[in-house]
Design a protein around this motif. Sequence first.
Motif, PDB file in Angstrom:
ATOM      1  N   GLU A   1       6.466 -49.569 -16.235  1.00 42.38           N
ATOM      2  CA  GLU A   1       7.475 -50.171 -17.100  1.00 42.38           C
ATOM      3  C   GLU A   1       7.336 -49.552 -18.484  1.00 42.38           C
ATOM      4  OE1 GLU A   1       8.745 -54.703 -18.341  1.00 42.38           O
ATOM      5  OE2 GLU A   1       7.208 -54.403 -16.812  1.00 42.38           O
ATOM      6  N   THR A   2       8.426 -49.016 -19.001  1.00 41.44           N
ATOM      7  CA  THR A   2       8.418 -48.408 -20.336  1.00 41.44           C
ATOM      8  C   THR A   2       9.139 -49.314 -21.313  1.00 41.44           C
ATOM      9  OG1 THR A   2      10.452 -47.170 -19.939  1.00 41.44           O
ATOM     10  CG2 THR A   2       8.376 -46.070 -19.362  1.00 41.44           C
ATOM     11  N   ILE A   3       9.062 -48.944 -22.573  1.00 44.11           N
ATOM     12  CA  ILE A   3       9.715 -49.724 -23.614  1.00 44.11           C
ATOM     13  C   ILE A   3      10.453 -48.756 -24.537  1.00 44.11           C
ATOM     14  CG2 ILE A   3       7.868 -49.783 -25.321  1.00 44.11           C
ATOM     15  CD1 ILE A   3       8.271 -52.827 -25.458  1.00 44.11           C
ATOM     16  N   ASP A   4      11.567 -49.180 -25.099  1.00 39.92           N
ATOM     17  CA  ASP A   4      12.382 -48.342 -25.973  1.00 39.92           C
ATOM     18  C   ASP A   4      11.763 -48.298 -27.369  1.00 39.92           C
ATOM     19  OD1 ASP A   4      14.394 -47.326 -27.705  1.00 39.92           O
ATOM     20  OD2 ASP A   4      15.973 -48.060 -26.400  1.00 39.92           O
ATOM     21  N   GLY A   5      11.629 -47.113 -27.926  1.00 42.00           N
ATOM     22  CA  GLY A   5      11.076 -46.938 -29.271  1.00 42.00           C
ATOM     23  C   GLY A   5      11.892 -47.611 -30.353  1.00 42.00           C
ATOM     24  N   ASN A   6      13.172 -47.878 -30.090  1.00 37.38           N
ATOM     25  CA  ASN A   6      14.027 -48.541 -31.082  1.00 37.38           C
ATOM     26  C   ASN A   6      13.966 -50.059 -31.000  1.00 37.38           C
ATOM     27  OD1 ASN A   6      15.131 -46.167 -32.304  1.00 37.38           O
ATOM     28  ND2 ASN A   6      16.336 -45.887 -30.448  1.00 37.38           N
ATOM     29  N   LEU A   7      13.222 -50.578 -30.038  1.00 34.81           N
ATOM     30  CA  LEU A   7      13.101 -52.021 -29.876  1.00 34.81           C
ATOM     31  C   LEU A   7      12.361 -52.622 -31.066  1.00 34.81           C
ATOM     32  CD1 LEU A   7      13.736 -54.188 -27.665  1.00 34.81           C
ATOM     33  CD2 LEU A   7      11.377 -53.911 -26.911  1.00 34.81           C
ATOM     34  N   ASN A   8      12.766 -53.800 -31.475  1.00 37.48           N
ATOM     35  CA  ASN A   8      12.117 -54.535 -32.551  1.00 37.48           C
ATOM     36  C   ASN A   8      10.715 -54.947 -32.090  1.00 37.48           C
ATOM     37  OD1 ASN A   8      11.406 -57.275 -33.756  1.00 37.48           O
ATOM     38  ND2 ASN A   8      13.145 -56.700 -35.033  1.00 37.48           N
ATOM     39  N   VAL A   9       9.713 -54.874 -32.991  1.00 30.79           N
ATOM     40  CA  VAL A   9       8.335 -55.193 -32.594  1.00 30.79           C
ATOM     41  C   VAL A   9       8.184 -56.635 -32.104  1.00 30.79           C
ATOM     42  CG1 VAL A   9       7.164 -53.419 -33.945  1.00 30.79           C
ATOM     43  CG2 VAL A   9       7.585 -55.645 -34.972  1.00 30.79           C
ATOM     44  N   PHE A  10       9.002 -57.532 -32.593  1.00 30.50           N
ATOM     45  CA  PHE A  10       8.906 -58.926 -32.145  1.00 30.50           C
ATOM     46  C   PHE A  10       9.466 -59.090 -30.738  1.00 30.50           C
ATOM     47  CE2 PHE A  10       8.783 -59.063 -36.758  1.00 30.50           C
ATOM     48  CZ  PHE A  10       7.552 -59.676 -36.927  1.00 30.50           C
ATOM     49  N   ASP A  11      10.509 -58.309 -30.408  1.00 31.32           N
ATOM     50  CA  ASP A  11      11.008 -58.287 -29.031  1.00 31.32           C
ATOM     51  C   ASP A  11       9.963 -57.642 -28.122  1.00 31.32           C
ATOM     52  OD1 ASP A  11      13.382 -59.499 -29.777  1.00 31.32           O
ATOM     53  OD2 ASP A  11      14.388 -57.592 -30.163  1.00 31.32           O
ATOM     54  N   ALA A  12       9.287 -56.624 -28.636  1.00 31.86           N
ATOM     55  CA  ALA A  12       8.207 -55.981 -27.874  1.00 31.86           C
ATOM     56  C   ALA A  12       7.074 -56.979 -27.629  1.00 31.86           C
ATOM     57  CB  ALA A  12       7.688 -54.753 -28.615  1.00 31.86           C
ATOM     58  N   ALA A  13       6.763 -57.791 -28.617  1.00 34.58           N
ATOM     59  CA  ALA A  13       5.717 -58.812 -28.462  1.00 34.58           C
ATOM     60  C   ALA A  13       6.072 -59.744 -27.305  1.00 34.58           C
ATOM     61  CB  ALA A  13       5.536 -59.596 -29.756  1.00 34.58           C
ATOM     62  N   ASN A  14       7.346 -60.131 -27.224  1.00 24.75           N
ATOM     63  CA  ASN A  14       7.794 -60.989 -26.117  1.00 24.75           C
ATOM     64  C   ASN A  14       7.659 -60.277 -24.775  1.00 24.75           C
ATOM     65  OD1 ASN A  14       8.409 -63.310 -27.542  1.00 24.75           O
ATOM     66  ND2 ASN A  14      10.452 -62.584 -28.060  1.00 24.75           N
ATOM     67  N   ARG A  15       7.941 -58.971 -24.752  1.00 23.55           N
ATOM     68  CA  ARG A  15       7.785 -58.203 -23.508  1.00 23.55           C
ATOM     69  C   ARG A  15       6.326 -58.214 -23.050  1.00 23.55           C
ATOM     70  NH1 ARG A  15      11.315 -53.802 -22.586  1.00 23.55           N
ATOM     71  NH2 ARG A  15      10.083 -53.464 -20.705  1.00 23.55           N
ATOM     72  N   PHE A  16       5.397 -58.112 -24.013  1.00 23.92           N
ATOM     73  CA  PHE A  16       3.974 -58.178 -23.670  1.00 23.92           C
ATOM     74  C   PHE A  16       3.637 -59.535 -23.066  1.00 23.92           C
ATOM     75  CE2 PHE A  16       3.247 -54.532 -26.578  1.00 23.92           C
ATOM     76  CZ  PHE A  16       2.457 -53.762 -25.729  1.00 23.92           C
ATOM     77  N   LEU A  17       4.162 -60.603 -23.663  1.00 20.91           N
ATOM     78  CA  LEU A  17       3.870 -61.945 -23.159  1.00 20.91           C
ATOM     79  C   LEU A  17       4.442 -62.165 -21.761  1.00 20.91           C
ATOM     80  CD1 LEU A  17       4.489 -64.008 -26.410  1.00 20.91           C
ATOM     81  CD2 LEU A  17       2.290 -63.525 -25.317  1.00 20.91           C
ATOM     82  N   GLU A  18       5.644 -61.672 -21.544  1.00 18.96           N
ATOM     83  CA  GLU A  18       6.303 -61.857 -20.251  1.00 18.96           C
ATOM     84  C   GLU A  18       5.663 -61.026 -19.142  1.00 18.96           C
ATOM     85  OE1 GLU A  18      10.291 -60.726 -21.203  1.00 18.96           O
ATOM     86  OE2 GLU A  18      10.672 -62.562 -22.344  1.00 18.96           O
ATOM     87  N   SER A  19       5.187 -59.837 -19.478  1.00 18.61           N
ATOM     88  CA  SER A  19       4.717 -58.907 -18.448  1.00 18.61           C
ATOM     89  C   SER A  19       3.210 -58.961 -18.204  1.00 18.61           C
ATOM     90  CB  SER A  19       5.087 -57.479 -18.835  1.00 18.61           C
ATOM     91  OG  SER A  19       4.281 -57.062 -19.918  1.00 18.61           O
ATOM     92  N   LYS A  20       2.460 -59.494 -19.150  1.00 19.41           N
ATOM     93  CA  LYS A  20       0.995 -59.519 -19.066  1.00 19.41           C
ATOM     94  C   LYS A  20       0.390 -58.101 -19.090  1.00 19.41           C
ATOM     95  CE  LYS A  20       0.620 -64.060 -18.118  1.00 19.41           C
ATOM     96  NZ  LYS A  20       1.438 -64.743 -19.067  1.00 19.41           N
ATOM     97  N   ARG A  21       1.145 -57.129 -19.615  1.00 16.18           N
ATOM     98  CA  ARG A  21       0.644 -55.758 -19.717  1.00 16.18           C
ATOM     99  C   ARG A  21      -0.097 -55.577 -21.041  1.00 16.18           C
ATOM    100  NH1 ARG A  21       2.437 -53.858 -15.298  1.00 16.18           N
ATOM    101  NH2 ARG A  21       4.562 -53.786 -14.611  1.00 16.18           N
ATOM    102  N   ARG A  22      -0.965 -54.561 -21.086  1.00 10.11           N
ATOM    103  CA  ARG A  22      -1.736 -54.278 -22.301  1.00 10.11           C
ATOM    104  C   ARG A  22      -1.110 -53.150 -23.113  1.00 10.11           C
ATOM    105  NH1 ARG A  22      -7.948 -54.184 -20.394  1.00 10.11           N
ATOM    106  NH2 ARG A  22      -8.322 -54.327 -22.611  1.00 10.11           N
ATOM    107  N   ARG A  23      -0.258 -52.346 -22.465  1.00  9.73           N
ATOM    108  CA  ARG A  23       0.353 -51.206 -23.140  1.00  9.73           C
ATOM    109  C   ARG A  23       1.688 -50.868 -22.483  1.00  9.73           C
ATOM    110  NH1 ARG A  23      -3.318 -49.860 -19.652  1.00  9.73           N
ATOM    111  NH2 ARG A  23      -5.052 -50.145 -21.072  1.00  9.73           N
ATOM    112  N   PHE A  24       2.595 -50.299 -23.269  1.00 10.49           N
ATOM    113  CA  PHE A  24       3.864 -49.794 -22.744  1.00 10.49           C
ATOM    114  C   PHE A  24       4.047 -48.361 -23.233  1.00 10.49           C
ATOM    115  CE2 PHE A  24       5.192 -54.337 -22.710  1.00 10.49           C
ATOM    116  CZ  PHE A  24       5.673 -54.417 -21.416  1.00 10.49           C
ATOM    117  N   PRO A  25       4.318 -47.422 -22.333  1.00  8.34           N
ATOM    118  CA  PRO A  25       4.651 -46.069 -22.768  1.00  8.34           C
ATOM    119  C   PRO A  25       6.072 -46.036 -23.327  1.00  8.34           C
ATOM    120  CG  PRO A  25       4.112 -46.149 -20.412  1.00  8.34           C
ATOM    121  CD  PRO A  25       4.231 -47.545 -20.893  1.00  8.34           C
TER     122      PRO A  25
END
Length: 155
Positions: free
Chosen positions: A102-126
Amino acid sequence: MGIKSFEGPRKGQQQAESNQSLKVSDYMTRDLITFKATQSVEEVIDTLIKYKISGGPVVNEKNELIGIISEGDCIKQISESRYYNMPTQNNSVEQHMAKNVETIDGNLNVFDAANRFLESKRRRFPIVEDGKLVGQISQKDILKAAMQLKGHNWK
């Protein structure tokens, strides 16, 4: 004509600047330690220990993301090799990496990224652009961003 206040424009300009600096690409790590599918798991373990990291992206010769290998993947391989009484050096990264990345968009807001971390239980996103690996955002990067932005308007 009265005196014009510059408070409004300054405040608005600061808010615009803080919103622009909330992008994942502003906080991601660009200088990554990557792995090749043909490397041995033993090499990966040496690298994880040497650089004190918990995993990393696996790329092909074109720097395209093909997987992720983590400490957990390495531990699983060690456990299986002991169980089946097989040596560890005969196992390649490709056999043990997570391929469905699962990757993440570089233009995503860091707070939206924080939610992605919480939802996915992942430690890192490329982060991938035009098919190429350009960076990685970790939970620690999100924490650093939050501390840097402390005191700014977080809306």
